[in-house]
Design a protein around this motif. Structure first.
Motif, PDB file in Angstrom:
ATOM      1  N   THR A  93     -60.066 -29.106  20.596  1.00 55.08           N
ATOM      2  CA  THR A  93     -59.052 -30.275  20.080  1.00 55.08           C
ATOM      3  C   THR A  93     -57.551 -29.791  19.967  1.00 55.08           C
ATOM      4  O   THR A  93     -57.334 -28.759  19.747  1.00 55.08           O
ATOM      5  N   ASP A  94     -56.809 -30.749  19.953  1.00 52.25           N
ATOM      6  CA  ASP A  94     -55.492 -30.722  19.736  1.00 52.25           C
ATOM      7  C   ASP A  94     -54.875 -30.966  18.295  1.00 52.25           C
ATOM      8  O   ASP A  94     -53.802 -31.098  17.818  1.00 52.25           O
ATOM      9  N   PHE A 217     -66.573 -30.926  22.912  1.00 56.13           N
ATOM     10  CA  PHE A 217     -65.455 -31.627  23.430  1.00 56.13           C
ATOM     11  C   PHE A 217     -64.718 -32.569  22.309  1.00 56.13           C
ATOM     12  O   PHE A 217     -65.174 -33.532  22.799  1.00 56.13           O
ATOM     13  N   ALA A 218     -64.417 -32.229  21.227  1.00 59.12           N
ATOM     14  CA  ALA A 218     -64.013 -33.109  20.233  1.00 59.12           C
ATOM     15  C   ALA A 218     -63.337 -34.107  20.572  1.00 59.12           C
ATOM     16  O   ALA A 218     -63.353 -35.457  20.521  1.00 59.12           O
ATOM     17  N   ASP A 219     -61.905 -33.644  21.411  1.00 59.35           N
ATOM     18  CA  ASP A 219     -61.003 -34.739  21.722  1.00 59.35           C
ATOM     19  C   ASP A 219     -61.718 -35.447  23.058  1.00 59.35           C
ATOM     20  O   ASP A 219     -61.687 -36.857  23.024  1.00 59.35           O
TER      21      ASP A 219
ATOM     22  N   ILE B  14     -60.153 -34.390  34.683  1.00 58.72           N
ATOM     23  CA  ILE B  14     -61.223 -33.505  34.034  1.00 58.72           C
ATOM     24  C   ILE B  14     -62.321 -33.349  34.546  1.00 58.72           C
ATOM     25  O   ILE B  14     -63.124 -34.356  35.226  1.00 58.72           O
ATOM     26  N   ARG B  15     -62.675 -32.039  34.919  1.00 62.66           N
ATOM     27  CA  ARG B  15     -63.969 -31.690  35.828  1.00 62.66           C
ATOM     28  C   ARG B  15     -65.223 -31.736  35.044  1.00 62.66           C
ATOM     29  O   ARG B  15     -64.982 -31.521  33.774  1.00 62.66           O
ATOM     30  N   CYS B  16     -66.288 -32.028  35.512  1.00 63.49           N
ATOM     31  CA  CYS B  16     -67.674 -31.695  35.022  1.00 63.49           C
ATOM     32  C   CYS B  16     -68.281 -30.467  35.215  1.00 63.49           C
ATOM     33  O   CYS B  16     -68.424 -30.282  36.110  1.00 63.49           O
ATOM     34  N   PHE B  17     -68.532 -29.621  34.154  1.00 63.04           N
ATOM     35  CA  PHE B  17     -68.933 -28.412  34.355  1.00 63.04           C
ATOM     36  C   PHE B  17     -70.502 -28.636  34.160  1.00 63.04           C
ATOM     37  O   PHE B  17     -71.135 -28.249  33.251  1.00 63.04           O
ATOM     38  N   GLY B  29     -66.089 -32.408  29.568  1.00 58.66           N
ATOM     39  CA  GLY B  29     -64.985 -31.825  30.154  1.00 58.66           C
ATOM     40  C   GLY B  29     -64.591 -30.559  30.522  1.00 58.66           C
ATOM     41  O   GLY B  29     -65.451 -29.686  30.415  1.00 58.66           O
ATOM     42  N   SER B  30     -63.511 -30.306  30.692  1.00 62.88           N
ATOM     43  CA  SER B  30     -63.044 -28.863  31.097  1.00 62.88           C
ATOM     44  C   SER B  30     -62.504 -28.110  29.908  1.00 62.88           C
ATOM     45  O   SER B  30     -62.025 -28.985  29.047  1.00 62.88           O
ATOM     46  N   VAL B  31     -62.695 -26.820  29.557  1.00 62.14           N
ATOM     47  CA  VAL B  31     -62.017 -26.122  28.605  1.00 62.14           C
ATOM     48  C   VAL B  31     -60.536 -25.939  28.633  1.00 62.14           C
ATOM     49  O   VAL B  31     -60.187 -25.161  29.540  1.00 62.14           O
ATOM     50  N   ASP B  32     -59.834 -27.021  28.198  1.00 66.81           N
ATOM     51  CA  ASP B  32     -58.288 -26.807  28.564  1.00 66.81           C
ATOM     52  C   ASP B  32     -57.520 -26.699  27.413  1.00 66.81           C
ATOM     53  O   ASP B  32     -56.395 -26.627  27.317  1.00 66.81           O
ATOM     54  N   LYS B  33     -58.153 -26.701  26.319  1.00 69.45           N
ATOM     55  CA  LYS B  33     -57.487 -26.182  24.864  1.00 69.45           C
ATOM     56  C   LYS B  33     -57.387 -24.853  25.048  1.00 69.45           C
ATOM     57  O   LYS B  33     -58.490 -24.044  24.806  1.00 69.45           O
ATOM     58  N   LYS B  34     -56.201 -24.347  24.743  1.00 72.07           N
ATOM     59  CA  LYS B  34     -56.171 -22.645  24.607  1.00 72.07           C
ATOM     60  C   LYS B  34     -56.410 -21.903  23.323  1.00 72.07           C
ATOM     61  O   LYS B  34     -56.092 -22.890  22.168  1.00 72.07           O
ATOM     62  N   HIS B  35     -56.911 -20.767  23.374  1.00 72.55           N
ATOM     63  CA  HIS B  35     -56.903 -20.031  22.257  1.00 72.55           C
ATOM     64  C   HIS B  35     -55.964 -18.887  22.138  1.00 72.55           C
ATOM     65  O   HIS B  35     -55.010 -18.691  22.973  1.00 72.55           O
ATOM     66  N   THR B  36     -55.469 -18.680  20.729  1.00 71.12           N
ATOM     67  CA  THR B  36     -54.215 -18.029  20.547  1.00 71.12           C
ATOM     68  C   THR B  36     -54.489 -16.634  19.790  1.00 71.12           C
ATOM     69  O   THR B  36     -53.936 -15.843  19.453  1.00 71.12           O
TER      70      THR B  36
END
Lengths: 414, 414
Positions: A93-94, A217-219, B14-17, B29-36
């Motif tokens: 999520t964002d 995938f919350a969002d 968004i691709r389907c995994f 969806g794809s894992v597009d939220k990054k970790h910091t």
């Protein structure tokens, strides 16, 4: 006069320990209640392959032995920020509204229900087992008007039933449990976020035993609120509950006419401590060691990556079932697509004593296999594949314990 | 149709995994939220001489690194039993109703208020600072009718006022805070148990910052309910709240017409998990590591003995004040008998920048001295003398930090 009446009230023979009195100079008695704890704590080693807690990762346990920081000290607030960030990744999520509730998954559940339900709100509960039951109960206690969509044990809540109910009732909240650990079902969430937005409901999802083990995938899925637990796929000890709110859920909370009954779990106040609104106000004393553990748990999620975690859990689930099937055992869940990967429910065959098999596993192999809970009690065994415990060696040990337990009861199917 | 509408709702690209999908076969969806977060947690060492958390005892921290047990496993239930027994000693009670609430002091407070107050119940709150304020707020949220006996900051609630109010109002509950850490006062409880019994009230006492540091005789004093915190004089990390109920309080809870709004803190259910009623029913997942910590904390109380703990805290309180007086500093609390031993409030002299002194103490000596809170904000410094931190070396360090901080601001009185 006052002192006299007090003295009368103290039973004869109690001496006054003036030297032990606090500043307040109370009339104190003697320490006559005895203590019975002595020596250092004794904790045996167990391999926890039930529905949780799973064994914690050693790095996470080690973090809990680190010295404390103050709950408002900048280095501790930085750790809280790392947790928020790690949860954004883990929930995908964002939304800025993530935090760790100070308490177990139940506290996370109650934080969501008590804040998202106002007295008189309509709540639709997808009820596939014990977690649905509890949300029904909790929602009633916070004075919601509950529609209980109860399905038979081992099934999930059908999309069409949810669609119909939401369109008819236009509730304020829809609850679903992604991983129902009492029965071993996985609720498909596809399309429900969209449906909730259309009908004006918020979508609340329980991910206590699923987060980190199966996709979330919350969002992208349009989920509005999630709570989870620390002691399952995140490999931390029980005590911290990951929580997520969408901006839409946050708006509802800020628009409430009355504050939630619980002050301890008031998300406006807790969020303010976690910096949701740009400052940091004291609400309660953050659970320092538990936050260290959660920070390390989320760092481990980052290091492995979500895709890798999901694949690992899935592969081991198949490995477990390959073994169980070869013994002639069957899933409690009829439909393949309803089966949960992280908590597996195995039908107890007729004539087999489920409790004896569990006892044998613990006595001979030091491994926990669990019985059923709620609607599945007496009908299933439950095997968890979660977090640090999701490793091939543990699956093989579980299979060995099953094989031995069944053999000892004369099971002929392998 | 259903899949089509879902696909529309998922933003393009968004691709389907498929390989990551859970059993439920969600469209992911794809894992597009990054970790910091990356690397291992960094925790600096601090000497925590504010109002808490105090530094935890190393043996207690070490216990938190022990491997987990299941929350219903017999060896863990035995640890819970040790906690109950240790609390009986620490509270000085023979009541079987002791346990550790899974949560911080605030959860303990809410457990007491939510269970002991039924909608419409009269609650009299002795309000000497921020804890009184919170009990007023909490009691209202649980629909009690509150009489707020607010006294000026730095004072305690006079016995005569309490007597008069109880006799007039005949409330269901009287709340008092033994150690009001926001102002540094110690509420004398002498005679109040008797008074409450006469007028039909239950006596609830907050001992978050006082338990183990100053005397408490739950039975001899006729107290009906107590909550406390782990992170003060008990030298454990924050997260577990010791709780005590008298049989009279338990009776009131069992006689309730409606269950408390909070399911998470329902003491009938939690008590059933802790074995109050002769069996063990699952309510929530006990906080395993936090219970280990509490068990060790109570073993340490046993090993030292309550009388010795009280004496140690008192002696160091005098040592602190001898030093502070010699610098010309004064207590915020007018009356000697109202002063709390465990949290000491020191008046900020005119012309002195309190925040600068605190910053200097942390920067130069790595020691936490706290500012005021609520009614004492900006007016005082607060120094805790609690548990593992109640040692001569720490008091001397605090005095050195005060001396240096005052000198740097040109203070002339020593």
């Amino acid at each position: 006069m006052r002192v006299a009446s007090v003295l009368e009230s103290i039973s004869a023979g109690i001496r006054c320990f003036a030297s032990h009195a606090g500043r307040a100079g109370e009339v104190v008695g003697s320490v006559d209640k005895k203590h019975t704890i002595s020596g250092v704590i004794n904790v045996p080693q167990r391999i926890l392959m039930g529905p949780g807690p799973a064994n914690a990762h050693p790095r996470i346990l080690a973090a809990q032995a680190l010295p404390l920081l103050g709950h408002m000290h900048p280095p501790f607030l930085a750790i809280m920020d790392e947790i928020k960030s790690g949860l954004k990744y883990t929930f995908q999520t964002d939304s800025p509204y993530t935090l760790m509730v100070s308490g177990t998954g139940h506290a996370g559940m109650e934080a969501c229900i008590s804040n998202l339900v106002e007295p008189g709100d309509k709540v639709v509960v997808g009820n596939a087992g014990i977690w649905g039951e509890r949300v029904v109960e909790m929602s009633k206690r916070f004075r919601g008007e509950v529609t209980d969509l109860k399905v038979p044990a081992g099934q999930t809540v059908p999309y069409e039933l949810l669609k119909q109910t939401l369109e008819q009732q236009k509730p304020a909240l829809l609850f679903l449990c992604q991983g129902e650990s009492s029965t071993g079902t996985h609720q498909n969430l596809t399309g429900l976020g969209e449906l909730c937005k259309k009908t004006g409901a918020l979508l609340l999802v329980d991910t206590v035993c699923s987060l980190g083990g199966v996709p979330m995938f919350a969002d992208a899925w349009g989920v509005d609120a999630i709570y989870s637990g620390s002691q399952k796929c995140l490999s931390a000890p029980p005590g911290g509950a990951p929580l997520f709110l969408s901006p839409r859920a946050m708006e509802k909370i800020q628009r409430r006419k009355t504050p939630p009954a619980t002050y301890n779990l008031d998300l406006n106040l807790i969020g303010d401590y976690w910096g949701w609104f740009g400052k940091r106000s004291y609400h309660h004393t953050g659970m320092v060691s538990t936050c260290y553990a959660m920070r390390e748990a989320l760092a481990l999620v980052n290091e492995e990556g979500l895709e890798s975690m999901w694949s690992r859990h899935k592969e081991l689930h198949h490995r477990l079932w390959d073994g169980l099937h070869s013994m002639g055992l069957k899933s409690f869940i009829e439909k393949d697509e309803d089966r949960l990967i992280t908590v597996n429910t195995i039908k107890v065959p007729e004539g087999i004593d489920w409790a004896a098999l569990i006892k044998n596993a613990m006595d001979e192999y030091n491994v926990e296999i669990a019985g059923g809970l709620g609607p599945s009690a007496g009908k299933v065994w439950r095997v968890g594949i979660m977090g640090y415990n999701a490793r091939p060696a543990n699956i093989e040990l579980v299979l060995t314990a099953f094989k031995d337990g069944l053999k000892k009861q004369g099971w002929k199917k392998f």
